[in-house]
Design an enzyme around this catalytic site. Sequence first.
Site, short mmCIF file in Angstrom:
data_model
loop_
_atom_site.label_atom_id
_atom_site.label_comp_id
_atom_site.label_asym_id
_atom_site.label_seq_id
_atom_site.Cartn_x
_atom_site.Cartn_y
_atom_site.Cartn_z
N ARG A 46 33.38 22.98 50.05
CA ARG A 46 32.46 23.91 49.33
C ARG A 46 32.00 25.03 50.60
O ARG A 46 31.30 25.94 50.19
CB ARG A 46 31.17 23.30 48.97
CG ARG A 46 30.28 24.12 48.08
CD ARG A 46 29.17 23.51 47.43
NE ARG A 46 28.55 22.25 48.24
CZ ARG A 46 27.58 22.37 49.19
NH1 ARG A 46 27.27 23.85 49.83
NH2 ARG A 46 27.24 21.28 49.86
N TYR A 100 34.54 42.84 30.60
CA TYR A 100 34.84 41.54 29.99
C TYR A 100 33.69 40.89 29.18
O TYR A 100 32.38 40.91 30.06
CB TYR A 100 35.45 40.73 31.04
CG TYR A 100 35.57 39.45 30.72
CD1 TYR A 100 36.73 39.03 29.77
CD2 TYR A 100 34.77 38.49 31.26
CE1 TYR A 100 37.22 37.99 29.61
CE2 TYR A 100 35.17 37.23 30.80
CZ TYR A 100 36.12 36.69 30.09
OH TYR A 100 36.72 35.50 29.82
N ASP A 172 36.16 45.11 38.94
CA ASP A 172 37.15 43.69 38.34
C ASP A 172 38.56 44.12 38.18
O ASP A 172 38.46 44.96 37.14
CB ASP A 172 36.18 43.23 36.86
CG ASP A 172 37.20 41.85 36.29
OD1 ASP A 172 38.34 41.60 36.58
OD2 ASP A 172 36.39 41.08 35.78
N LYS A 197 44.30 34.75 34.86
CA LYS A 197 45.17 35.69 34.51
C LYS A 197 46.50 35.86 35.18
O LYS A 197 47.28 35.03 35.34
CB LYS A 197 44.46 37.16 34.11
CG LYS A 197 43.09 36.78 33.58
CD LYS A 197 43.03 36.04 32.22
CE LYS A 197 41.50 35.36 31.88
NZ LYS A 197 40.66 36.40 31.78
#
Length: 377
Positions: A46, A100, A172, A197
């Site tokens: 993390r 999106y 994006d 994607k």
Amino acid sequence: MNQKGKSTQCIHSGNPEKDSYTGLVTPVYPATAFTYLEVEDYVYPRYFNTPNQRVVSQKLAALEKGEEGMVFSSGMAAVVTVLFAFLKKGDHAIFQNDLYGGTHSAVAHELERFGIGFDFVDSLDPLEFEKAIKPNTRLVFIETPSNPLLRIMDIQAIAKVAASHGLVSVIDSSFASPVNQNPIDLGIDVVIHSGTKYLGGHSDLSCGAVITTEKLMEKLRTTAIHFGGNLDARACALLERSLKTLALRVERQNENAQAVAEFLESHTRIDAVHYPGLASHPQHALAKSQMHGFGGMLSFEVQGDVEAFVKGLKLVAPAMSLGGVESTVTSPVQTSHARISAEERARMGIRDNLLRLSVGVEDVEDLLEDLGQALES
Ligand SMILES: *Cc1c(COP(=O)(O)O)cnc(C)c1O
């Protein structure tokens, strides 16, 4: 590595020279516990600094021509971490309306209760973005090419507007991938990818990525550590392997999509084709000036029974998501834009007979044949 070609970078950038035991492939380090003796930084998943996270982040930074990269467990984890890293209570942000769906919804439903104001700009004109700037505006967020109509924003113009007002500019760039578009070269501060994607590219991996400067990454890292959207070591290794063929895949997808777009445009049963590589696209020249390739995504309006057409396809699969090696088709009205009212959709230019195609790496003759037979039947 930055002077090397994209395919060479896909394979060779970000490789760890030590600790690979002379193998050519990065070993998977699943460890979540690392010794803290004799190290400068504590290593922990993390903290986004385990060996597999670092290697794949370096590869992405090289491909996007940025200073540093960071990988997340989804595209949305990357998006919201960026928003909350650079916005605080009392701030205002500007978003392209044509976003999106997940990002649009996150902005509309999450920012207000944290005291962050926002405006959606329903235009692709950079001047309209500039007009929306308020004294407390801190960030501008665009997405190009956009979903599902493949509209193109002028990246350099938006970056200039943002820079002249001291705003963080965010893009994006998922639809383009780092092979077709490098927004940092055009002045953008922060590039986001839904790695689910094109970066993953095989429809078997959920991840996201952010590429930016060392300075902005320092700020982002603190928020990212608090939000915990880190990517697992095995997923990092899978992403790294996928990235080695990114340029190969995307170049093939560019070629296939161009051929499919031209085929559809000339077909009598097709009303409209939206693809930036077509001379008929209203922003073809802009796309050409800021993209290295026009991408594998296109959309089109089919006459007659849309559902019968989709069912008639034998090779192209009706499936959500995009960017995989296999060609897929979706109906935005039935999927991504189903919750938007018919009037609003009409205003956005999304007709009921619109289909979005994610063109894969199949032999293009087979794709044309499949689309042709489904149109004829
Ligand atoms: C899919 C997608 C996202 C969200 O990514 P996830 O990996 O599904 O969280 C963000 N932006 C664009 C353009 C996308 O296509």
